[in-house]
Design a protein around this motif. Structure first.
Motif, PDB file in Angstrom:
ATOM      1  N   VAL A   1      43.415 -22.098  38.952  1.00 32.76           N
ATOM      2  CA  VAL A   1      43.421 -20.803  39.630  1.00 32.76           C
ATOM      3  C   VAL A   1      44.012 -19.807  38.637  1.00 32.76           C
ATOM      4  O   VAL A   1      45.134 -19.996  38.154  1.00 32.76           O
ATOM      5  CB  VAL A   1      44.251 -20.824  40.923  1.00 32.76           C
ATOM      6  N   VAL A   2      43.263 -18.751  38.336  1.00 27.41           N
ATOM      7  CA  VAL A   2      43.697 -17.756  37.342  1.00 27.41           C
ATOM      8  C   VAL A   2      44.009 -16.448  38.054  1.00 27.41           C
ATOM      9  O   VAL A   2      43.157 -15.907  38.778  1.00 27.41           O
ATOM     10  CB  VAL A   2      42.606 -17.526  36.278  1.00 27.41           C
ATOM     11  N   TYR A   3      45.215 -15.930  37.857  1.00 31.02           N
ATOM     12  CA  TYR A   3      45.583 -14.626  38.394  1.00 31.02           C
ATOM     13  C   TYR A   3      45.142 -13.546  37.412  1.00 31.02           C
ATOM     14  O   TYR A   3      45.449 -13.615  36.221  1.00 31.02           O
ATOM     15  CB  TYR A   3      47.092 -14.513  38.592  1.00 31.02           C
ATOM     16  N   SER A   4      44.464 -12.518  37.927  1.00 32.06           N
ATOM     17  CA  SER A   4      44.018 -11.430  37.057  1.00 32.06           C
ATOM     18  C   SER A   4      45.187 -10.583  36.569  1.00 32.06           C
ATOM     19  O   SER A   4      45.154 -10.068  35.446  1.00 32.06           O
ATOM     20  CB  SER A   4      43.007 -10.550  37.792  1.00 32.06           C
ATOM     21  N   HIS A   5      46.214 -10.402  37.414  1.00 30.79           N
ATOM     22  CA  HIS A   5      47.395  -9.622  37.056  1.00 30.79           C
ATOM     23  C   HIS A   5      48.463  -9.861  38.116  1.00 30.79           C
ATOM     24  O   HIS A   5      48.322 -10.744  38.965  1.00 30.79           O
ATOM     25  CB  HIS A   5      47.061  -8.136  36.895  1.00 30.79           C
ATOM     26  N   ASN A   6      49.520  -9.091  38.085  1.00 21.04           N
ATOM     27  CA  ASN A   6      50.679  -9.370  38.926  1.00 21.04           C
ATOM     28  C   ASN A   6      50.601  -8.804  40.337  1.00 21.04           C
ATOM     29  O   ASN A   6      51.348  -9.239  41.220  1.00 21.04           O
ATOM     30  CB  ASN A   6      51.947  -8.812  38.268  1.00 21.04           C
ATOM     31  N   HIS A   7      49.752  -7.836  40.597  1.00 16.95           N
ATOM     32  CA  HIS A   7      49.798  -7.132  41.878  1.00 16.95           C
ATOM     33  C   HIS A   7      49.545  -8.073  43.046  1.00 16.95           C
ATOM     34  O   HIS A   7      48.592  -8.867  43.046  1.00 16.95           O
ATOM     35  CB  HIS A   7      48.796  -5.973  41.891  1.00 16.95           C
ATOM     36  N   VAL A   8      50.395  -7.928  44.077  1.00 14.66           N
ATOM     37  CA  VAL A   8      50.427  -8.919  45.147  1.00 14.66           C
ATOM     38  C   VAL A   8      49.206  -8.867  46.053  1.00 14.66           C
ATOM     39  O   VAL A   8      48.929  -9.827  46.778  1.00 14.66           O
ATOM     40  CB  VAL A   8      51.715  -8.771  45.994  1.00 14.66           C
ATOM     41  N   ASP A   9      48.446  -7.755  46.031  1.00 14.97           N
ATOM     42  CA  ASP A   9      47.239  -7.720  46.862  1.00 14.97           C
ATOM     43  C   ASP A   9      46.112  -8.550  46.254  1.00 14.97           C
ATOM     44  O   ASP A   9      45.056  -8.711  46.872  1.00 14.97           O
ATOM     45  CB  ASP A   9      46.776  -6.286  47.116  1.00 14.97           C
ATOM     46  N   HIS A  10      46.346  -9.111  45.062  1.00 14.29           N
ATOM     47  CA  HIS A  10      45.388 -10.032  44.459  1.00 14.29           C
ATOM     48  C   HIS A  10      45.988 -11.418  44.218  1.00 14.29           C
ATOM     49  O   HIS A  10      45.257 -12.412  44.232  1.00 14.29           O
ATOM     50  CB  HIS A  10      44.872  -9.480  43.129  1.00 14.29           C
ATOM     51  N   SER A  11      47.300 -11.490  44.009  1.00 13.37           N
ATOM     52  CA  SER A  11      47.918 -12.756  43.628  1.00 13.37           C
ATOM     53  C   SER A  11      48.550 -13.520  44.789  1.00 13.37           C
ATOM     54  O   SER A  11      48.924 -14.692  44.614  1.00 13.37           O
ATOM     55  CB  SER A  11      48.992 -12.508  42.559  1.00 13.37           C
ATOM     56  N   TYR A  12      48.681 -12.914  45.960  1.00  9.35           N
ATOM     57  CA  TYR A  12      49.273 -13.649  47.075  1.00  9.35           C
ATOM     58  C   TYR A  12      48.271 -14.650  47.657  1.00  9.35           C
ATOM     59  O   TYR A  12      47.057 -14.483  47.525  1.00  9.35           O
ATOM     60  CB  TYR A  12      49.762 -12.690  48.154  1.00  9.35           C
ATOM     61  N   GLY A  13      48.832 -15.699  48.296  1.00 12.01           N
ATOM     62  CA  GLY A  13      47.993 -16.745  48.869  1.00 12.01           C
ATOM     63  C   GLY A  13      47.813 -17.940  47.966  1.00 12.01           C
ATOM     64  O   GLY A  13      47.061 -18.867  48.288  1.00 12.01           O
ATOM     65  N   GLY A  14      48.485 -17.954  46.818  1.00  9.97           N
ATOM     66  CA  GLY A  14      48.319 -19.052  45.875  1.00  9.97           C
ATOM     67  C   GLY A  14      48.639 -20.414  46.459  1.00  9.97           C
ATOM     68  O   GLY A  14      48.016 -21.418  46.110  1.00  9.97           O
ATOM     69  N   GLN A  15      49.618 -20.464  47.370  1.00 10.63           N
ATOM     70  CA  GLN A  15      49.996 -21.758  47.952  1.00 10.63           C
ATOM     71  C   GLN A  15      48.832 -22.429  48.668  1.00 10.63           C
ATOM     72  O   GLN A  15      48.720 -23.661  48.686  1.00 10.63           O
ATOM     73  CB  GLN A  15      51.159 -21.587  48.935  1.00 10.63           C
ATOM     74  N   ALA A  16      47.946 -21.638  49.260  1.00 11.90           N
ATOM     75  CA  ALA A  16      46.822 -22.207  50.005  1.00 11.90           C
ATOM     76  C   ALA A  16      45.816 -22.892  49.088  1.00 11.90           C
ATOM     77  O   ALA A  16      45.051 -23.755  49.542  1.00 11.90           O
ATOM     78  CB  ALA A  16      46.124 -21.109  50.819  1.00 11.90           C
ATOM     79  N   LEU A  17      45.792 -22.520  47.811  1.00 13.73           N
ATOM     80  CA  LEU A  17      44.876 -23.144  46.857  1.00 13.73           C
ATOM     81  C   LEU A  17      45.545 -24.244  46.045  1.00 13.73           C
ATOM     82  O   LEU A  17      44.874 -24.926  45.262  1.00 13.73           O
ATOM     83  CB  LEU A  17      44.316 -22.082  45.900  1.00 13.73           C
ATOM     84  N   ASP A  18      46.826 -24.429  46.232  1.00 14.07           N
ATOM     85  CA  ASP A  18      47.578 -25.407  45.449  1.00 14.07           C
ATOM     86  C   ASP A  18      47.232 -26.825  45.875  1.00 14.07           C
ATOM     87  O   ASP A  18      46.731 -27.061  46.982  1.00 14.07           O
ATOM     88  CB  ASP A  18      49.075 -25.158  45.612  1.00 14.07           C
ATOM     89  N   GLY A  19      47.501 -27.779  44.996  1.00 15.97           N
ATOM     90  CA  GLY A  19      47.257 -29.180  45.308  1.00 15.97           C
ATOM     91  C   GLY A  19      47.425 -30.030  44.065  1.00 15.97           C
ATOM     92  O   GLY A  19      47.693 -29.519  42.967  1.00 15.97           O
ATOM     93  N   ASP A  20      47.261 -31.338  44.210  1.00 13.76           N
ATOM     94  CA  ASP A  20      47.408 -32.247  43.080  1.00 13.76           C
ATOM     95  C   ASP A  20      46.389 -31.907  41.993  1.00 13.76           C
ATOM     96  O   ASP A  20      45.191 -31.774  42.261  1.00 13.76           O
ATOM     97  CB  ASP A  20      47.207 -33.694  43.527  1.00 13.76           C
TER      98      ASP A  20
END
Length: 292
Positions: free
Chosen positions: A84-103
């Motif tokens: 999962v690649v974040y385009s930049h720091n702004h939270v309206d694009h980078s939030y929700g990462g936990q939902a895509l996390d996994g082994d």
């Protein structure tokens, strides 16, 4: 079942169905070119690439959108999510990462974007892989080239070039078919111009943005033309001693009036460039600029 209980059950099912229909309308996955897809959540867009070795996804956008996307990736594709690649720091694009996390899932961002997420204690999955200028992620025969172009929007904003599909993905500082956002909050207009010139010097066939339309090089060149016209008009007006109110009254740029939000946001765009020239270039302190 009693009549009122039956009514409540029917009402609940109706609301549930309406909610599901709403989600279906709000969230859309489109195959854009070859193995590259676009995920749309309202006015936001991210991209992902599917390979035999796994999936590379980009901005999660928000927790609910990311959870929906993860379910769809699992349902549609018989390969795991790898990056999962974040385009930049702004939270309206980078939030929700936990939902895509996994082994086995790695999160990637520019060093400055990760640092900002850490310093501000952002409530998202913090990247475990960072880079400074360029990095290429490989999955089988496919790859994504990540590149930092300097300041443009937020911190650590990068372009993502998907190969061999030859698709370019950029968030916020290039928006096709629509005006830049309001008063350019979080933007650096000079950096936007420089970074967009860098993108045009790159060989790509299809452009996908974090907002707005998909397009080609000609569309990106027209967007750059708007940025240059906006910047030049505001700068020259300020050099002539015009106030912000005068600039907003005088500047029209009718050749770009087909862009969405032109009427609503042109004066705000002018304000954004005006304020940037004061904040970044100290125009209000220059002895060669007439006072207004």
């Amino acid at each position: 079942m009693r009549p009122h209980a039956l009514f409540r059950a029917s009402l609940f099912l109706g609301l549930l169905f309406a909610a599901c229909q709403g989600l279906a309308a709000e969230y859309v996955i489109e195959r854009m070119k070859d193995n590259v897809y676009r995920f749309t959540a309202g006015n936001y867009r991210s991209a992902f690439m599917v390979t035999d070795a796994g999936i590379i996804a980009t901005d999660p956008l928000n927790p609910r959108a990311a959870a929906w996307l993860k379910d769809e990736l699992d349902r549609r594709f018989d390969v795991p999510l790898r990056y999962v690649v974040y385009s930049h720091n702004h939270v309206d694009h980078s939030y929700g990462g936990q939902a895509l996390d996994g082994d086995g899932v790695h999160f990637v961002a520019h060093r400055l974007a990760r640092a900002d997420l850490v310093h501000t204690r952002a409530d998202t999955r913090i990247p475990d892989i960072t880079f400074d200028n360029e990095m290429t992620l490989y999955l089988g025969e496919a790859r994504v080239a990540l590149r930092y172009h300097g300041v443009n929007n937020g911190r650590g904003s990068v372009s993502m070039h998907f190969q061999p599909a030859n698709v370019m993905y950029v968030v916020d500082w290039i928006v096709l078919g629509r005006m830049p956002y309001k008063n350019l909050k979080g933007y650096d207009i000079q950096g936007m111009i420089d970074s967009t010139e860098d993108i045009l010097a790159t060989d790509f066939e299809l452009f996908i943005g974090g907002h707005g339309d998909a397009g080609d090089k000609a569309d990106v060149a027209r967007y750059l033309a708007y940025l240059n016209a906006l910047y030049d008009s505001v700068r020259d007006g300020m050099l002539a001693g015009r106030s912000l109110a005068q600039l907003q009254d005088d500047i029209r740029l009718p050749e770009f009036n087909d862009l969405r939000m032109y009427d609503a946001w042109l004066k705000l765009n002018i304000e954004g460039v005006h304020d940037t020239l004061i904040d970044k270039s100290y125009f209000d302190m220059r002895p060669d600029v007439p006072a207004n």
